[in-house]
Design a protein around this motif. Structure first.
Motif, PDB file in Angstrom:
ATOM      1  N   SER A  76      18.140  41.976 129.331  1.00 41.86           N
ATOM      2  CA  SER A  76      19.183  41.717 128.977  1.00 41.86           C
ATOM      3  C   SER A  76      19.973  41.118 128.086  1.00 41.86           C
ATOM      4  O   SER A  76      20.401  40.726 129.655  1.00 41.86           O
ATOM      5  N   THR A  94      12.742  41.391 121.807  1.00 41.11           N
ATOM      6  CA  THR A  94      13.399  42.228 120.202  1.00 41.11           C
ATOM      7  C   THR A  94      13.622  40.809 119.604  1.00 41.11           C
ATOM      8  O   THR A  94      14.132  39.924 119.824  1.00 41.11           O
ATOM      9  N   ASN A 130      16.694  40.095 118.316  1.00 42.24           N
ATOM     10  CA  ASN A 130      18.241  39.427 118.001  1.00 42.24           C
ATOM     11  C   ASN A 130      18.232  38.048 118.105  1.00 42.24           C
ATOM     12  O   ASN A 130      18.871  37.177 117.788  1.00 42.24           O
ATOM     13  N   PRO A 185      12.353  46.227 117.906  1.00 38.88           N
ATOM     14  CA  PRO A 185      13.587  46.403 118.201  1.00 38.88           C
ATOM     15  C   PRO A 185      14.213  46.672 119.029  1.00 38.88           C
ATOM     16  O   PRO A 185      15.236  47.577 119.276  1.00 38.88           O
ATOM     17  N   GLY A 186      12.812  47.780 119.930  1.00 41.32           N
ATOM     18  CA  GLY A 186      13.688  48.025 121.179  1.00 41.32           C
ATOM     19  C   GLY A 186      12.602  47.893 122.190  1.00 41.32           C
ATOM     20  O   GLY A 186      10.883  47.838 121.653  1.00 41.32           O
ATOM     21  N   THR A 193      18.009  47.277 123.460  1.00 39.54           N
ATOM     22  CA  THR A 193      17.937  46.275 122.290  1.00 39.54           C
ATOM     23  C   THR A 193      18.347  44.773 122.235  1.00 39.54           C
ATOM     24  O   THR A 193      18.417  44.137 120.634  1.00 39.54           O
ATOM     25  N   GLN A 194      18.301  43.613 123.356  1.00 39.63           N
ATOM     26  CA  GLN A 194      18.716  43.038 123.077  1.00 39.63           C
ATOM     27  C   GLN A 194      17.695  42.017 124.504  1.00 39.63           C
ATOM     28  O   GLN A 194      18.256  41.827 125.359  1.00 39.63           O
ATOM     29  N   CYS A 241      13.958  41.688 126.208  1.00 39.84           N
ATOM     30  CA  CYS A 241      12.919  41.847 126.774  1.00 39.84           C
ATOM     31  C   CYS A 241      11.913  42.503 127.670  1.00 39.84           C
ATOM     32  O   CYS A 241      12.511  42.959 128.511  1.00 39.84           O
ATOM     33  N   ASP A 263      10.588  43.911 112.547  1.00 34.99           N
ATOM     34  CA  ASP A 263      12.475  43.921 112.459  1.00 34.99           C
ATOM     35  C   ASP A 263      13.178  44.645 111.737  1.00 34.99           C
ATOM     36  O   ASP A 263      12.627  44.647 110.797  1.00 34.99           O
ATOM     37  N   SER A 271       9.826  52.661 116.122  1.00 34.81           N
ATOM     38  CA  SER A 271      10.977  52.498 116.409  1.00 34.81           C
ATOM     39  C   SER A 271      12.153  53.831 115.056  1.00 34.81           C
ATOM     40  O   SER A 271      13.174  53.363 115.780  1.00 34.81           O
ATOM     41  N   LEU A 280      20.883  51.454 117.513  1.00 35.44           N
ATOM     42  CA  LEU A 280      20.520  50.356 118.416  1.00 35.44           C
ATOM     43  C   LEU A 280      22.275  49.972 119.591  1.00 35.44           C
ATOM     44  O   LEU A 280      21.636  49.600 120.243  1.00 35.44           O
ATOM     45  N   GLU A 327      22.117  49.291 123.344  1.00 42.16           N
ATOM     46  CA  GLU A 327      22.513  48.662 124.405  1.00 42.16           C
ATOM     47  C   GLU A 327      24.003  48.802 124.988  1.00 42.16           C
ATOM     48  O   GLU A 327      24.056  48.753 126.234  1.00 42.16           O
TER      49      GLU A 327
END
Lengths: 447, 119
Positions: free
Chosen positions: A9, A40, A42, A71-72, A82-83, A85, A207, A380, B103, B107
């Motif tokens: 992430s 993800t 974002n 999204p995840g 969530t941010q 790959c 998304d 998701s 979400l 994280e």
């Protein structure tokens, strides 16, 4: 066979790409045969994803890459992110993974998309075969619901045949504009069954803002495409299966008036569907809007399910938008065959979700030994229900498959499977497949 | 990369998530180990940060005594998420009320584990 998987992430896609190349691709001796890449959403811009894929292809030395945005994303050895790959890399002779195929107009012409899967499937004559494909996901923009208001009119209720056609045209137009539901996936599955394809697993990229979704094939980033490949092997067997959280069955209701073509339910229990739906789940309009407004008004915790010719319950999502009198249901046209259809309500819970993931993984390992890898397409919505407890679900999958078995989980906007020619198009569910050696049945012979 | 740079980078990742305004790593006595803010922060946000600073000791005591990993508060139009990193530090994320808490908490859990490895 070498299989590596990893998750990273970072706020910058360049840094995330660099780390994943180091962690996953560099761990494979030589050039990987195939990569499954999931980012993800974002990072947002198409150019960013194109740059990342170009870098992955350049550094790995292969263009046999498919993937998309979810999204995840998670892998067996890492917490979900969530941010960032997740990537799974494959190298070895045990499993043949075909070069990726893609079809860029799948929302409008799903049958042609199915043709791509079929052609690749028929191109291999190995004993075990499984098609794997990713599609665009639900993609509602604000004005999409305005177009559906015509389905609330007096004429729409009076002239069903004509408005079924109008509903179909609206859906097609949505497809042309690049948004809409994922009902086309059901057409793909049905076409595959007719064409003799036995097993497949698929998921929709998404998304959660429903503003864009991307699919990857090689270095290309598409917005409305089907991308996929075929896994085949003479040595290994592939098991695929699915399930959802059925633990809390609350009540039944009837779909009493609807338009087949668009999955638009006008009446539930003979009352205007929107009002009846809120009554059934016992929630005020304000509270519903607050809870689900950000998710295109799709009910999240309250899952409806229909019986079909293959399964007792196949879940679908209901979209209960304040400007509509009816409810949009992600029910395939062919499931809406009678006038009065019984549906069942299931309330989703964190614990139920975890249990269903374990159940799915446990079913997958039946008849297999020495598992090599697993791929899971998980909804998701389930990610949102579980929140930071989502890693427990992956722990339970690990418990079922075994500690050393690498797997990847993609949190999608629609899940679909073809299990021994049985098509399953469902929502808020988990679908998966694992590869392993078939168990040899030895019989004790007494002389 | 020094451990403080590493922590700072992880905290910065969090403020790139949609609707997240600030992220901080507190010691349970209320001292800030590291923090990261969105470029345009408001007075209201600073007041909420002050509240976090003043209450983190109490919150951490409560978390420890009840074996809680995560606590969420809604105040001053902000959502405050406390996530245990280890026995002496707590990760705090401040977001506006539209944030997708599921979400964010996924994280934050991942970041708290990475930060724990730095400490």
């Amino acid at each position: 066979m070498q299989i590596t998987a990893g998750t990273t992430s970072h706020r910058s896609i360049n840094q995330a790409t660099k780390t994943i190349i180091k962690d996953v691709i560099d761990n494979i001796n030589g050039t990987p045969d195939f990569l499954l890449v999931a980012f993800t959403p974002n990072y947002q811009s198409k150019e960013d994803y194109e740059y990342a894929l170009a870098k992955i292809c350049e550094e790995s030395g292969t263009k046999n890459v498919i993937g998309g945005i979810f999204p995840g994303v998670a892998t067996s050895n890492e917490l979900p992110t969530t941010q960032g790959c997740s990537v799974m890399g494959f190298k070895g002779d045990e499993v043949q993974i075909q070069p990726p195929f893609d079809y860029t107009n799948v929302r409008i012409n799903p049958k042609k998309g199915a043709q791509e899967i079929k052609n690749a499937y028929k191109a291999t004559d190995k004993l075990s075969k499984l098609g794997f494909f990713l599609t665009p996901g639900p993609f509602y923009q604000t004005d999409a619901f305005e177009q559906l208001k015509v389905l609330d009119t007096f004429f729409a209720k009076k002239f069903k045949k004509m408005f079924n056609l109008i509903g179909r045209i609206i859906n097609k137009n949505m497809g042309k504009n690049g948004y809409g539901s994922t009902l086309f996936a059901d057409t793909i599955l049905k076409t595959l069954v007719e064409d003799g394809v036995k097993n497949a697993l698929g998921g929709a990229t998404i998304d959660l803002d429903m503003e864009k979704c991307y699919q990857f094939s090689g270095e290309n980033v598409f917005q409305n495409a089907l991308v996929g490949t075929i896994f085949s092997s003479d040595k290994l067997s592939f098991n695929n299966n699915w399930t959802f959280d059925k633990s809390q069955h609350s009540r039944n209701f009837f779909l009493t008036e609807f338009l087949k073509s668009s999955g638009y339910v006008q009446k539930i229990n003979k009352k205007p569907a929107n009002e009846a739906f809120l009554e059934l789940i016992d929630i005020s309009r304000d509270l519903y809007d607050e809870a689900f407004g950000k998710l295109s008004y799709a009910s999240l915790l309250y899952l409806s399910a229909l019986e079909n010719e293959y399964e007792d319950y196949v879940p679908f999502v209901s979209v209960c938008h304040p400007i509509l009198d009816g409810v949009i249901a992600t029910v395939p046209e062919k499931s809406l065959c009678n006038d009065n259809i019984k549906a069942d309500f299931f309330t989703q819970s964190g614990t139920g979700i975890q249990k269903s993931a374990f159940e799915c993984a446990n079913n997958l390992i039946q008849g297999l030994t020495d598992l090599r890898f697993g791929i899971f397409i998980n909804c998701s919505n389930r990610l949102l229900i579980a929140g930071d407890k989502i890693d427990k679900e992956n722990k339970l999958i690990e418990q079922a498959l075994g500690e050393d078995v690498p797997f990847i989980t993609l949190y999608s906007g629609g899940e679909f499977s073809l299990i021994n020619q049985k098509p399953i198009y469902s929502a808020v569910s988990i679908h998966g497949f694992v590869a392993g050696e078939p168990t040899v049945n030895t019989k004790n012979v007494v002389f | 990369m020094s451990y403080i740079q590493g922590i700072s980078s992880e905290l910065e990742d969090l403020i790139f998530l949609e609707d997240v305004e600030a992220s901080m790593l507190f010691r349970i006595d209320g001292n800030v180990v590291e923090s990261c803010f969105n470029k345009k922060y408001s007075q209201e946000l600073l007041r909420t940060v002050q509240w976090c600073k003043a209450n983190v000791e109490k919150v951490s005591l409560e978390m420890r005594s009840n074996n809680l990993n995560k606590v969420t508060y809604e105040l001053n139009e902000f959502c405050v998420l406390f996530f245990v990193v280890n026995s002496i530090t707590i990760l705090t994320a401040l977001a506006n009320q539209n944030v997708n808490l599921s979400l964010l908490s996924i994280e934050a859990k991942r970041k708290s584990q990475i930060i724990a490895n730095y400490l």
